[in-house]
Design a protein around this motif. Sequence first.
Motif, PDB file in Angstrom:
ATOM      1  N   VAL A  97       0.843  -1.201   0.000  1.00  0.00           N
ATOM      2  CA  VAL A  97       0.000   0.000   0.000  1.00  0.00           C
ATOM      3  C   VAL A  97       0.875   1.247   0.000  1.00  0.00           C
ATOM      4  O   VAL A  97       0.628   2.198  -0.754  1.00  0.00           O
ATOM      5  CB  VAL A  97      -0.944   0.000   1.225  1.00  0.00           C
ATOM      6  N   ARG A  98       1.924   1.236   0.808  1.00  0.00           N
ATOM      7  CA  ARG A  98       2.827   2.395   0.858  1.00  0.00           C
ATOM      8  C   ARG A  98       3.462   2.653  -0.507  1.00  0.00           C
ATOM      9  O   ARG A  98       3.608   3.797  -0.938  1.00  0.00           O
ATOM     10  CB  ARG A  98       3.917   2.165   1.900  1.00  0.00           C
ATOM     11  N   GLY A  99       3.850   1.565  -1.184  1.00  0.00           N
ATOM     12  CA  GLY A  99       4.452   1.712  -2.516  1.00  0.00           C
ATOM     13  C   GLY A  99       3.485   2.322  -3.508  1.00  0.00           C
ATOM     14  O   GLY A  99       3.855   3.191  -4.317  1.00  0.00           O
ATOM     15  N   ALA A 100       2.224   1.914  -3.475  1.00  0.00           N
ATOM     16  CA  ALA A 100       1.215   2.461  -4.386  1.00  0.00           C
ATOM     17  C   ALA A 100       0.946   3.932  -4.071  1.00  0.00           C
ATOM     18  O   ALA A 100       0.732   4.748  -4.980  1.00  0.00           O
ATOM     19  CB  ALA A 100      -0.075   1.647  -4.293  1.00  0.00           C
ATOM     20  N   VAL A 101       0.961   4.273  -2.779  1.00  0.00           N
ATOM     21  CA  VAL A 101       0.788   5.684  -2.395  1.00  0.00           C
ATOM     22  C   VAL A 101       1.925   6.524  -2.973  1.00  0.00           C
ATOM     23  O   VAL A 101       1.704   7.616  -3.510  1.00  0.00           O
ATOM     24  CB  VAL A 101       0.751   5.827  -0.854  1.00  0.00           C
ATOM     25  N   SER A 102       3.155   6.005  -2.881  1.00  0.00           N
ATOM     26  CA  SER A 102       4.309   6.726  -3.420  1.00  0.00           C
ATOM     27  C   SER A 102       4.157   6.946  -4.918  1.00  0.00           C
ATOM     28  O   SER A 102       4.446   8.031  -5.434  1.00  0.00           O
ATOM     29  CB  SER A 102       5.594   5.947  -3.128  1.00  0.00           C
ATOM     30  N   ILE A 103       3.672   5.932  -5.631  1.00  0.00           N
ATOM     31  CA  ILE A 103       3.465   6.049  -7.083  1.00  0.00           C
ATOM     32  C   ILE A 103       2.428   7.133  -7.384  1.00  0.00           C
ATOM     33  O   ILE A 103       2.587   7.932  -8.316  1.00  0.00           O
ATOM     34  CB  ILE A 103       3.045   4.687  -7.661  1.00  0.00           C
ATOM     35  N   GLY A 104       1.358   7.188  -6.585  1.00  0.00           N
ATOM     36  CA  GLY A 104       0.350   8.223  -6.784  1.00  0.00           C
ATOM     37  C   GLY A 104       0.884   9.608  -6.491  1.00  0.00           C
ATOM     38  O   GLY A 104       0.657  10.561  -7.241  1.00  0.00           O
ATOM     39  N   ARG A 105       1.615   9.730  -5.410  1.00  0.00           N
ATOM     40  CA  ARG A 105       2.141  11.044  -5.019  1.00  0.00           C
ATOM     41  C   ARG A 105       3.216  11.544  -5.975  1.00  0.00           C
ATOM     42  O   ARG A 105       3.393  12.753  -6.142  1.00  0.00           O
ATOM     43  CB  ARG A 105       2.708  10.957  -3.600  1.00  0.00           C
ATOM     44  N   ARG A 106       3.957  10.636  -6.583  1.00  0.00           N
ATOM     45  CA  ARG A 106       4.990  11.051  -7.550  1.00  0.00           C
ATOM     46  C   ARG A 106       4.385  11.809  -8.720  1.00  0.00           C
ATOM     47  O   ARG A 106       5.033  12.666  -9.311  1.00  0.00           O
ATOM     48  CB  ARG A 106       5.754   9.830  -8.074  1.00  0.00           C
ATOM     49  N   LEU A 107       3.171  11.449  -9.065  1.00  0.00           N
ATOM     50  CA  LEU A 107       2.486  12.161 -10.146  1.00  0.00           C
ATOM     51  C   LEU A 107       2.102  13.560  -9.689  1.00  0.00           C
ATOM     52  O   LEU A 107       2.259  14.530 -10.435  1.00  0.00           O
ATOM     53  CB  LEU A 107       1.239  11.384 -10.576  1.00  0.00           C
ATOM     54  N   MET A 108       1.618  13.680  -8.460  1.00  0.00           N
ATOM     55  CA  MET A 108       1.164  14.972  -7.945  1.00  0.00           C
ATOM     56  C   MET A 108       2.317  15.951  -7.781  1.00  0.00           C
ATOM     57  O   MET A 108       2.231  17.113  -8.166  1.00  0.00           O
ATOM     58  CB  MET A 108       0.453  14.770  -6.604  1.00  0.00           C
ATOM     59  N   ASP A 109       3.405  15.486  -7.181  1.00  0.00           N
ATOM     60  CA  ASP A 109       4.576  16.338  -6.956  1.00  0.00           C
ATOM     61  C   ASP A 109       5.812  15.463  -6.826  1.00  0.00           C
ATOM     62  O   ASP A 109       6.122  14.960  -5.739  1.00  0.00           O
ATOM     63  CB  ASP A 109       4.389  17.171  -5.682  1.00  0.00           C
ATOM     64  N   PRO A 110       6.519  15.225  -7.933  1.00  0.00           N
ATOM     65  CA  PRO A 110       7.699  14.336  -7.899  1.00  0.00           C
ATOM     66  C   PRO A 110       8.724  14.767  -6.854  1.00  0.00           C
ATOM     67  O   PRO A 110       9.281  13.936  -6.148  1.00  0.00           O
ATOM     68  CB  PRO A 110       8.281  14.444  -9.316  1.00  0.00           C
ATOM     69  N   LEU A 111       8.954  16.058  -6.751  1.00  0.00           N
ATOM     70  CA  LEU A 111       9.979  16.564  -5.839  1.00  0.00           C
ATOM     71  C   LEU A 111       9.651  16.223  -4.391  1.00  0.00           C
ATOM     72  O   LEU A 111      10.478  15.668  -3.662  1.00  0.00           O
ATOM     73  CB  LEU A 111      10.108  18.081  -6.002  1.00  0.00           C
ATOM     74  N   ALA A 112       8.424  16.527  -3.963  1.00  0.00           N
ATOM     75  CA  ALA A 112       8.032  16.307  -2.571  1.00  0.00           C
ATOM     76  C   ALA A 112       8.104  14.835  -2.190  1.00  0.00           C
ATOM     77  O   ALA A 112       8.405  14.496  -1.053  1.00  0.00           O
ATOM     78  CB  ALA A 112       6.622  16.839  -2.332  1.00  0.00           C
ATOM     79  N   GLU A 113       7.849  13.937  -3.155  1.00  0.00           N
ATOM     80  CA  GLU A 113       7.844  12.505  -2.844  1.00  0.00           C
ATOM     81  C   GLU A 113       9.233  11.886  -2.954  1.00  0.00           C
ATOM     82  O   GLU A 113       9.638  11.074  -2.119  1.00  0.00           O
ATOM     83  CB  GLU A 113       6.881  11.779  -3.779  1.00  0.00           C
ATOM     84  N   LEU A 114       9.989  12.291  -3.975  1.00  0.00           N
ATOM     85  CA  LEU A 114      11.277  11.639  -4.226  1.00  0.00           C
ATOM     86  C   LEU A 114      12.354  12.032  -3.223  1.00  0.00           C
ATOM     87  O   LEU A 114      13.340  11.307  -3.063  1.00  0.00           O
ATOM     88  CB  LEU A 114      11.749  11.926  -5.653  1.00  0.00           C
ATOM     89  N   VAL A 115      12.189  13.181  -2.541  1.00  0.00           N
ATOM     90  CA  VAL A 115      13.206  13.545  -1.544  1.00  0.00           C
ATOM     91  C   VAL A 115      13.200  12.571  -0.360  1.00  0.00           C
ATOM     92  O   VAL A 115      14.131  12.552   0.434  1.00  0.00           O
ATOM     93  CB  VAL A 115      13.007  14.983  -1.001  1.00  0.00           C
ATOM     94  N   LYS A 116      12.165  11.745  -0.251  1.00  0.00           N
ATOM     95  CA  LYS A 116      12.082  10.781   0.852  1.00  0.00           C
ATOM     96  C   LYS A 116      12.928   9.536   0.587  1.00  0.00           C
ATOM     97  O   LYS A 116      13.070   8.689   1.460  1.00  0.00           O
ATOM     98  CB  LYS A 116      10.629  10.346   1.064  1.00  0.00           C
ATOM     99  N   ILE A 117      13.451   9.418  -0.629  1.00  0.00           N
ATOM    100  CA  ILE A 117      14.145   8.198  -1.036  1.00  0.00           C
ATOM    101  C   ILE A 117      15.625   8.490  -1.252  1.00  0.00           C
ATOM    102  O   ILE A 117      15.983   9.531  -1.803  1.00  0.00           O
ATOM    103  CB  ILE A 117      13.532   7.635  -2.334  1.00  0.00           C
ATOM    104  N   ASP A 118      16.490   7.579  -0.815  1.00  0.00           N
ATOM    105  CA  ASP A 118      17.917   7.697  -1.086  1.00  0.00           C
ATOM    106  C   ASP A 118      18.100   7.830  -2.594  1.00  0.00           C
ATOM    107  O   ASP A 118      17.675   6.956  -3.353  1.00  0.00           O
ATOM    108  CB  ASP A 118      18.635   6.439  -0.577  1.00  0.00           C
ATOM    109  N   PRO A 119      18.720   8.937  -3.060  1.00  0.00           N
ATOM    110  CA  PRO A 119      18.849   9.161  -4.508  1.00  0.00           C
ATOM    111  C   PRO A 119      19.438   7.977  -5.269  1.00  0.00           C
ATOM    112  O   PRO A 119      19.099   7.745  -6.423  1.00  0.00           O
ATOM    113  CB  PRO A 119      19.766  10.387  -4.601  1.00  0.00           C
ATOM    114  N   LYS A 120      20.318   7.187  -4.619  1.00  0.00           N
ATOM    115  CA  LYS A 120      20.938   6.052  -5.301  1.00  0.00           C
ATOM    116  C   LYS A 120      19.921   4.976  -5.658  1.00  0.00           C
ATOM    117  O   LYS A 120      20.189   4.113  -6.487  1.00  0.00           O
ATOM    118  CB  LYS A 120      22.046   5.453  -4.432  1.00  0.00           C
TER     119      LYS A 120
END
Length: 727
Positions: A445-468
Amino acid sequence: MDNKIFSQLISQQLGLKLQAVSNTLALLDEGCTIPFISRYRKERTGGLDEVQIAAISDGYERLKDIGKRKETVVKTITELGKMTDKLRDRIEACWDSTELEDIYLPYKPKRRTRAQIAREQGLEPLANLIMLQRERDPEHAAERFVKGDVKDAEAAIRGAQDIIAETVSEDERNRLQLRGAFRRQAVISSKVVKAKAESDEAAKYSDYFDWQEPLKRCSSHRLLAMRRGESEGFLRISISPDDEECIERLQKHYVYGNTPCGKLIAEAVEDSYKRLLKPSIETEFAALSKEKADEEAIHVFAENLRQLLLGAPLGQKRVMGIDPGFRTGCKVVCLDAQGNLLYHEAIFPHPPVNKRMESAMAIKKMISKYQIEAVSIGNGTASRETNDFIRDVLSGHYDVPSSGKTGVHATSIIPQVFTVSEDGASVYSASKIARDEFPDEDVTVRGAVSIGRRLMDPLAELVKIDPKSIGVGQYQHDVDQTKLKHSLDQTVESCVNNVGVNLNTASQHLLMYVSGLGPVLAKNIVDYRRDNGAFTSRAQLKKVPRLGPAAFQQCAGFLRIQGAKNPLDNSAVHPESYAIVEQMAKDQNCSVADLINNKDKREAIDIRKYVTDDVGIPTLTDIIKELEKPGRDPREQIEEFEFDPRVNTIDDLIEGMELPGIVTNITNFGAFVDIGVHQDGLVHISQIANRRIAHPTDVVKLHQHVRVRVIDVDRRRNRISLSMRGL
């Protein structure tokens, strides 16, 4: 250490004005961040951009490190009792790390060498005697040194040659000469480790089983591939110039004629080259070439990350996020416009379960109930099939005629469908950040939420993940990890501050990248917001625990408050400049809000009237631009994309086909493009444009929609070659 010297050195290295560098170093010492300096201190830096300021900052750190190393060198040589005024002056004047180590080498504490043992045996006078090349019978002279552990004249001569060899290897001129040879003619060679040549794991390095090329022409991706093969034990790598030529040139420095002593010296020089000098310089060049390759790979990674983070946002819309799958089904979540989870369930529209009608009804029900405006589908396994299924549902393919209008059409909502990268979603879903956000939900469920949020605002969601873990790098695990982290952190910070952050909706993780903040202050802001409600002005930040004047100065201009009483609080105008804008409005007989809304009043402003000792034309120009579109988002608008319906697998591809695609990764040698067949194709750099280009990023960017032509399909190796030329 004197910043005046640092300023001069950096100014020369980077070709920047001395005053601009000096002022930038002063600002960095004051604790100012790179985004703050580039945005709000243009008068002091002469308008330097973030890249130039970052280069100054990196150069500053390097020089400080050399300064510390020099202190160690001086201390060690002094303690040995070998420091002279001339040597001290030379060390003080040196700011090149390689030159410094060459100066230090003869004095550097080292393990007990053959030369040291020979010196302890009293053989240094014999070595000096041989170097003079006056003895007609060096063996006879050596007999005087036969005592203790020196058994005979031959052993004495060998010891003397060891001393000569070490002296030759530690001579700065010889090291400089050999470095020159390496730079001009060194060849990097790669050979397979025979014992592992037939293994399946070694096959991926088959291009380098018997490979050699000039080191100066070796591209970063080839060098990193070879080094990875070496670290995994499949390849042996060597770097070498023309050995015979190098030995001959060295011998000419020391051998004066065809004498018995000359022959002994020639032997010692050859030994010095093979045993000491060449291995040392080879190690040096291996490190230098790796460092250069690292820098190129890190630069590519950082640029890809920048493009990904600055990807077009959909904005605050109600989104359905789908993590596609076959056997395990598709995880579907419904999010509100703020990205909050409203509902989730799993559907099974694909084999082996094949509950397509049931899944279609579930999708339509969710779209209707939660007023879904867009669908975000991860680009992993079953992505293409799920995309086609959702589009069929939205087009009415699964409507039942007797039931009248479906929920989708009854509310006139036809959501847009987007495919987003799901790289790193699984990393996020298992992280502490995700557990804190959704303690009662599982990782799917968390993974699907991340996929949805990436569409809304990639920056706000992707900063939560280790860039590597985001999947846009090349050899990211092979490069210097400290430098990689530094570069990626700088990139994230730059992107966050370039876009600006909504103070009342930003997560703690997003806030920590805002200039002047960090994990502690970001948490304090979120806690204050929770306890006291939404911020209504930037000035309220001063009430946040531990957020003092310095932090306020650094962060305030990058934080936005929508609907604030003062419209400047939702702009990039810094609070320190509010008085200027208020004076402009007063001079135009209007309010600040009127100034923002009235183009004629803004155009009537003569900014030269507001120049002071601290505020110049650059800052005033930025203020006027910001008043035109306060709080504007610099990112582009998102566009819908659809794959060609003719192709679903690699077997559907035919050479010459022209297809739409999405750029998924960019490397030095080309761009990878998703054409909807579960295997990205490569557009080699030579096939990207009709002209010669230096780098793929000259033409394409990450997630760009492109048209490509299929030029080759290697089904055995699952490789697709594409071209963009002429399209």
